[in-house]
Design a protein around this motif. Sequence first.
Motif, PDB file in Angstrom:
ATOM      1  N   SER A  63       2.356   8.446  -4.576  1.00 33.88           N
ATOM      2  CA  SER A  63       2.051   8.793  -6.204  1.00 33.88           C
ATOM      3  C   SER A  63       3.354   9.296  -6.653  1.00 33.88           C
ATOM      4  CB  SER A  63       0.965   9.486  -6.491  1.00 33.88           C
ATOM      5  OG  SER A  63       0.921  10.779  -5.623  1.00 33.88           O
ATOM      6  N   ASP A  84       0.946  -1.248   0.053  1.00 33.50           N
ATOM      7  CA  ASP A  84       0.089  -0.075  -0.038  1.00 33.50           C
ATOM      8  C   ASP A  84       0.823   1.291   0.158  1.00 33.50           C
ATOM      9  OD1 ASP A  84      -2.093  -1.312  -0.062  1.00 33.50           O
ATOM     10  OD2 ASP A  84      -2.736  -1.242   2.129  1.00 33.50           O
ATOM     11  N   TYR A  93      -5.437   9.094  -2.437  1.00 38.34           N
ATOM     12  CA  TYR A  93      -5.430   7.629  -2.540  1.00 38.34           C
ATOM     13  C   TYR A  93      -6.888   7.072  -1.750  1.00 38.34           C
ATOM     14  CZ  TYR A  93      -4.494   2.924  -1.672  1.00 38.34           C
ATOM     15  OH  TYR A  93      -4.577   1.592  -1.705  1.00 38.34           O
ATOM     16  N   PHE A  94      -7.122   7.906  -1.033  1.00 42.52           N
ATOM     17  CA  PHE A  94      -8.140   7.303  -0.057  1.00 42.52           C
ATOM     18  C   PHE A  94      -9.611   7.757  -0.561  1.00 42.52           C
ATOM     19  CE2 PHE A  94      -5.141   6.507   3.241  1.00 42.52           C
ATOM     20  CZ  PHE A  94      -5.253   5.105   3.307  1.00 42.52           C
ATOM     21  N   GLU A  95      -9.646   8.960  -1.528  1.00 48.14           N
ATOM     22  CA  GLU A  95     -10.876   9.258  -1.861  1.00 48.14           C
ATOM     23  C   GLU A  95     -11.115   8.618  -3.089  1.00 48.14           C
ATOM     24  OE1 GLU A  95     -10.071  13.569  -2.708  1.00 48.14           O
ATOM     25  OE2 GLU A  95     -10.824  14.172  -0.708  1.00 48.14           O
ATOM     26  N   GLY A  96      -9.799   8.370  -4.067  1.00 44.64           N
ATOM     27  CA  GLY A  96     -10.053   7.288  -5.187  1.00 44.64           C
ATOM     28  C   GLY A  96     -10.594   6.076  -4.930  1.00 44.64           C
ATOM     29  N   LYS A  97     -10.023   5.578  -3.790  1.00 46.04           N
ATOM     30  CA  LYS A  97     -10.901   4.272  -3.149  1.00 46.04           C
ATOM     31  C   LYS A  97     -12.226   4.393  -2.934  1.00 46.04           C
ATOM     32  CE  LYS A  97      -8.192   0.855  -1.952  1.00 46.04           C
ATOM     33  NZ  LYS A  97      -7.868  -0.038  -2.511  1.00 46.04           N
ATOM     34  N   GLY A  98     -12.575   5.573  -2.702  1.00 43.77           N
ATOM     35  CA  GLY A  98     -14.070   5.723  -2.016  1.00 43.77           C
ATOM     36  C   GLY A  98     -13.870   5.310  -0.615  1.00 43.77           C
ATOM     37  N   GLN A  99     -13.088   5.537   0.135  1.00 43.85           N
ATOM     38  CA  GLN A  99     -12.984   5.471   1.575  1.00 43.85           C
ATOM     39  C   GLN A  99     -12.787   6.783   2.274  1.00 43.85           C
ATOM     40  OE1 GLN A  99      -9.408   2.869   1.857  1.00 43.85           O
ATOM     41  NE2 GLN A  99     -10.773   1.135   2.225  1.00 43.85           N
ATOM     42  N   LYS A 141       1.524   2.394  -3.587  1.00 48.49           N
ATOM     43  CA  LYS A 141       0.269   2.822  -4.108  1.00 48.49           C
ATOM     44  C   LYS A 141      -0.185   4.270  -3.738  1.00 48.49           C
ATOM     45  CE  LYS A 141      -1.662  -1.775  -4.473  1.00 48.49           C
ATOM     46  NZ  LYS A 141      -2.815  -2.627  -3.800  1.00 48.49           N
TER      47      LYS A 141
END
Length: 151
Positions: A10, A4, A24-30, A7
Amino acid sequence: VPNDFIKIDSNKDWKISKKEAKSYFEGKGQAIDIKALWKAEDKDGDGYISWEEFSGPKGSEPPPKKQPPPRRQTQQQQKQAEQAEFGAMFKDVDVDGDGKISKDELANTFKAVGQEMTEEFWAESDPDGDGFVSFEEFVGSSEPAGKGEEL
């Protein structure tokens, strides 16, 4: 083992910024509490989460070792290197090894590379007109070679 850290990092600078984590977390919807994450992970308080600080999965490949910065040569070292280089060139042209370059030796060096030495070049190379090019004249110095620098 998932990694992780790579990932999330960036820009691949081996540290995670708040912007990278948020993206990263916004991109995963978290949803994530960045302040709480930084409080828990940023142990040295520098504003980033380093590889060493990161407690999530980070695979088995550590960051590359930092290369030491290249050593810079001092002016003295540069001057010594230049003197050695000029000395080697001078010795190549000074075929008879008498410590001075004759007009014939210089003309033959020109011929060896398919060129012809002009009288004007010889006059510039032998400014004192003694019929030879000294090491000082060869390197364009008006100072005689110091102790330990003579050829």
